[in-house]
Scaffold this active site. Sequence first.
Site, PDB file in Angstrom:
ATOM      1  N   ALA A  82       0.820  -1.210   0.000  1.00  0.00           N
ATOM      2  CA  ALA A  82       0.000   0.000   0.000  1.00  0.00           C
ATOM      3  C   ALA A  82       0.852   1.258   0.000  1.00  0.00           C
ATOM      4  O   ALA A  82       0.408   2.309  -0.459  1.00  0.00           O
ATOM      5  CB  ALA A  82      -0.913  -0.011   1.223  1.00  0.00           C
ATOM      6  N   GLU A 126       1.771   3.467  -6.709  1.00  0.00           N
ATOM      7  CA  GLU A 126       1.642   2.671  -7.931  1.00  0.00           C
ATOM      8  C   GLU A 126       1.505   3.512  -9.201  1.00  0.00           C
ATOM      9  O   GLU A 126       2.013   3.149 -10.254  1.00  0.00           O
ATOM     10  CB  GLU A 126       0.413   1.747  -7.819  1.00  0.00           C
ATOM     11  CG  GLU A 126       0.480   0.739  -6.694  1.00  0.00           C
ATOM     12  CD  GLU A 126       0.001   1.316  -5.374  1.00  0.00           C
ATOM     13  OE1 GLU A 126       0.129   0.624  -4.351  1.00  0.00           O
ATOM     14  OE2 GLU A 126      -0.486   2.462  -5.371  1.00  0.00           O
ATOM     15  N   ASP A 155      19.606  35.546 -30.803  1.00  0.00           N
ATOM     16  CA  ASP A 155      19.951  36.384 -31.942  1.00  0.00           C
ATOM     17  C   ASP A 155      18.851  37.420 -32.135  1.00  0.00           C
ATOM     18  O   ASP A 155      17.838  37.408 -31.442  1.00  0.00           O
ATOM     19  CB  ASP A 155      20.183  35.555 -33.200  1.00  0.00           C
ATOM     20  CG  ASP A 155      19.012  34.651 -33.539  1.00  0.00           C
ATOM     21  OD1 ASP A 155      17.982  34.725 -32.846  1.00  0.00           O
ATOM     22  OD2 ASP A 155      19.129  33.867 -34.491  1.00  0.00           O
ATOM     23  N   ASP A 204      19.651  29.888 -36.242  1.00  0.00           N
ATOM     24  CA  ASP A 204      18.914  29.501 -37.439  1.00  0.00           C
ATOM     25  C   ASP A 204      19.803  28.983 -38.559  1.00  0.00           C
ATOM     26  O   ASP A 204      19.311  28.406 -39.518  1.00  0.00           O
ATOM     27  CB  ASP A 204      18.078  30.681 -37.960  1.00  0.00           C
ATOM     28  CG  ASP A 204      18.922  31.923 -38.229  1.00  0.00           C
ATOM     29  OD1 ASP A 204      20.167  31.832 -38.113  1.00  0.00           O
ATOM     30  OD2 ASP A 204      18.350  32.977 -38.542  1.00  0.00           O
ATOM     31  N   ASP A 220      25.318  27.611 -36.654  1.00  0.00           N
ATOM     32  CA  ASP A 220      24.832  27.677 -35.272  1.00  0.00           C
ATOM     33  C   ASP A 220      24.691  26.298 -34.646  1.00  0.00           C
ATOM     34  O   ASP A 220      24.480  26.192 -33.436  1.00  0.00           O
ATOM     35  CB  ASP A 220      23.470  28.377 -35.222  1.00  0.00           C
ATOM     36  CG  ASP A 220      23.563  29.859 -35.522  1.00  0.00           C
ATOM     37  OD1 ASP A 220      24.573  30.471 -35.121  1.00  0.00           O
ATOM     38  OD2 ASP A 220      22.656  30.398 -36.173  1.00  0.00           O
ATOM     39  N   ASN A 251       0.489   8.776   1.790  1.00  0.00           N
ATOM     40  CA  ASN A 251       1.134   7.605   2.401  1.00  0.00           C
ATOM     41  C   ASN A 251       1.439   7.835   3.872  1.00  0.00           C
ATOM     42  O   ASN A 251       1.320   6.914   4.697  1.00  0.00           O
ATOM     43  CB  ASN A 251       2.425   7.268   1.646  1.00  0.00           C
ATOM     44  CG  ASN A 251       2.149   6.646   0.286  1.00  0.00           C
ATOM     45  OD1 ASN A 251       1.007   6.367  -0.061  1.00  0.00           O
ATOM     46  ND2 ASN A 251       3.189   6.443  -0.499  1.00  0.00           N
ATOM     47  N   GLU A 297      -1.736   7.401   5.740  1.00  0.00           N
ATOM     48  CA  GLU A 297      -2.134   5.996   5.853  1.00  0.00           C
ATOM     49  C   GLU A 297      -1.259   5.246   6.855  1.00  0.00           C
ATOM     50  O   GLU A 297      -1.735   4.388   7.613  1.00  0.00           O
ATOM     51  CB  GLU A 297      -2.051   5.325   4.484  1.00  0.00           C
ATOM     52  CG  GLU A 297      -3.028   5.875   3.463  1.00  0.00           C
ATOM     53  CD  GLU A 297      -2.636   5.546   2.031  1.00  0.00           C
ATOM     54  OE1 GLU A 297      -3.401   5.887   1.125  1.00  0.00           O
ATOM     55  OE2 GLU A 297      -1.542   4.964   1.824  1.00  0.00           O
ATOM     56  N   ASP A 344      -5.919   8.875  -5.189  1.00  0.00           N
ATOM     57  CA  ASP A 344      -4.557   9.326  -5.455  1.00  0.00           C
ATOM     58  C   ASP A 344      -4.268   9.500  -6.952  1.00  0.00           C
ATOM     59  O   ASP A 344      -3.819  10.549  -7.382  1.00  0.00           O
ATOM     60  CB  ASP A 344      -3.540   8.352  -4.862  1.00  0.00           C
ATOM     61  CG  ASP A 344      -3.338   8.599  -3.377  1.00  0.00           C
ATOM     62  OD1 ASP A 344      -3.973   9.520  -2.837  1.00  0.00           O
ATOM     63  OD2 ASP A 344      -2.553   7.866  -2.756  1.00  0.00           O
TER      64      ASP A 344
END
Length: 936
Positions: free
Chosen positions: A309, A313, A355, A657, A661, A723, A726, A756
């Site tokens: 638990a 997950e 630039d 460009d 570069d 968690n 819990e 969750d």
Amino acid sequence: MRAGTASSAGGAGAAAPVDTSEPSRVREITAASVFTALGTSRRGLTPAQVGERLQRYGANELPRARRRGVWRQLGAQFTDLFAVVLLVASAITFLAYGLQQPRDPGTLQLAVAILGVVMLNAAIGFAQEYSAERTAQALEAMVPHTCRVLRDGVRLEVPARELVPGDVVVLDAGDAVSADCRVVEAHELAVNNASLTGESNAVARSADAVTDGPALEARNCVFMGTDVVAGAGSAVVFATGAETEFGRIHRLAAAAPRQRTPLQREVAVMARRVAGAALAIGALMFVVRLPTGESLVPSFVFALGVMVALVPEGLPATLSVSLAIGVRRMARRRALIKRLLAVEALGSTTVVCTDKTGTLTQAEMTVTRVWAGGTAHPVTGVGYAPHGEVADAAGVRELLRVAGLCCDARLVPPGGPGEHWRVLGDTTEGALLVVAAKAGLDLGAQERATPRVTEFPFDSDRKLMSTVHRAGASYQACVKGAPAELLARCVDVEWEGRRGPLTERDRASVVTAGDALASQGLRVLAVARREVAVPVPAQEEAESGLTLLGLVGMLDPPRPEVTDAVAACRRAGIRIVMVTGDHPLTGEAVARRVGIVRRPDPVVVTGARLDSLDDAALDTLLAEPSELLLCRVSPEHKMRVVTAFQRRGEVVAVTGDGANDAPALKHADIGVAMGASGTDVAREAASMVLLDDSFASIAAAVRLGRAVYRNIRKFLVYVFSSNIGELGPILVATFAGFPLVPISAVQILAIDLGSDVMPALALGAERPEPDVMDRPPRSRREPLFSAAVVGRILFLGGIQALCVCAVFFWHIRSSGIPFDDLTEDNPVYREAVTLAQAGIVISQFFISFAVRTDRQSLLAVGPLSNPALLAAGGFGVALMAAISYLPPLQSVFNTAPLDAADWAVLVALGTLPLLADEARKAWLRGRAGHRKGAPR
């Protein structure tokens, strides 16, 4: 596909067919014979020939990497660490159920529930991976690759996939080579074969026949996947698609495994630690419960359930969804993210080297002034439409004629409703073509009267371009370029039809005029010509002893949205450095207009000064907290500056460009290429492509990148605080000697899936906080689980755990039944565990609202502004109500119905984490305001 002999290539010639099935055969014949051998001509293929060959040879595409089949993709979802832990736990639980005497249905329920969690998580991961593949394919199609070809004597721009053997390809600096070709014309042509040979140095190409040496070293061939770095020329395609040299390498590379990003590796480390902590806590529960007298198997099953638990997950799927949402949002803002790593790095960008042309400006150069002989000639009209006038055009018509002839660009008229005039080629040259048309010149007629016979393309070292034209019985060189470089090569002037020597007074007036134009934010070009004796003179001869005709000043207006974007980056603590090849005065004028420069004394550094600085001096210069402009710099200078910033620990984003570069784009933390005006090479090297070429899209992408990273932290806080909530009651009950558990493993799994995963996904889609661009960039060394994140998890989870313990034990105590008399079937116990489960669900509902912001009050962003989160939380509460009231679910979860008073108490307790967090945020805001207002 490689072309065969001339007879099979679709065109017969007078010469004997040449076998071109191997590159060695193509390179051994003369340039003139190539056309015959490949069944084409100097005018290129006809439309009929193109159609026939496209059908025969297929599209010019590389073979796509073999994608994993659906079943393999689904199976891969079960190899994740969390999935492996859960599968093993499920198998052990099934085994424990088989060994129990008598068998406990709860154990079987737990085993099935664990297996169900694995299946659900696999389904989510599979659906997300499949969706990500489809999204990547769709986004990739947004940036098509094109090339220029001659077909039936007309220069066209066509998709690279439509190239066929026999096509005549036009090559210029910055182009990516789209097929294997034999060079038939070369003017200072040089290519970079790094993608094929690993050698990054530019290598010259020629049209001469080659008889020996490896195929890839043939100096008269260019290959798919390489790029043109200098010069110009033309070549004939002899191989396309999978039959190219690059195609062979591509098939090997496509089979290589994909490397994980640093963020993925950090998540993997986190997963191992979480799994280890869950195992340790499960073992502790097993050891603690054994002395209570409970039998071995139930104690083991209980510990195993607690361990399972505590595993988050849905974390892998939630992480992927959050990153994918960020990528899609950036695509809607015209920023194409090619790598998920870029999403993470964007959030920590500290320096943007941008630039000027096309990124800060609109990339629609417009000539506004023509200067000659001390007189400025204003020009009306904006953009590429040739509508407008040149004042007193007769005095500068020769200047504009020469400038127009010294151009490779072409004006393209509107092709239909809603379309506009555009330029095929360099935008500066496009502006020269437009102003020549405004002066009443027919450049088409001029080109026919004085055809070009040779050219010396522009390069960043000499900053000039020259073309040589036949003018009757003689030849004329037309030259344009940077005023300083061109002026140094001039000996005469011709102004308003009068020619004379170039005096020092004239030179001073030219320099003054050029500076005056540049100070207005104009890009300035000088134009000159000279007579030459031969059609192909030496470059030095064509570009010396020149007659100066005058100056041309053109403006590329700033994009209207850039000013706000620059201001947002400043507030976000991002330093913006303009890197341009333009005149310092031009660069400073534009920088002031968009807000990059606000002080009266910016630091302006030219390429010449950069050459004089060693690395230590450059580091010192960059360390100064000044407004910095780099002007008259080359791509090599840009690369050096990026490296220097990175030595200082900066996270650097770079725009570019051109083909040159590419090194800086690859070396930067975030390489940003232009999608509309950029070259194929730049787009391939970059990790992000701006489809609209606007700096504002960079700022928007940084904002979204910060939001993505913060969203990842939000659902980490949300999941792990649950968690804690819990685990807390279980630990308290165990160490207090309570014989039963406040909440069972099956109930915890129901919380994880019902309360969750879905809210965590909704948090991954959270919009950026209003002040996300008012904070400094995060440190690249800051881990996901920073001290602040862990502290907030313990803060929220601890309050939740205390509330759940209080409601559980309050209900037990108020019944008056001793602990030892309670059994799992006792109604009081069933009501208590229902209260505990519902208490966690309700408090998680409110915690999901608390974690939406780090510092902003929930009221500031709007409690109802994330409908997905409301729906997800509502689903969790509805599921809890079903578990409480529906008899089939009551038997599974051992729960009992709650009355209205119970729900009221739970809601009151559930709001405590939210209220406490709001108080924490108010304290943080107050402290930040106090620091901002404190005297320095």
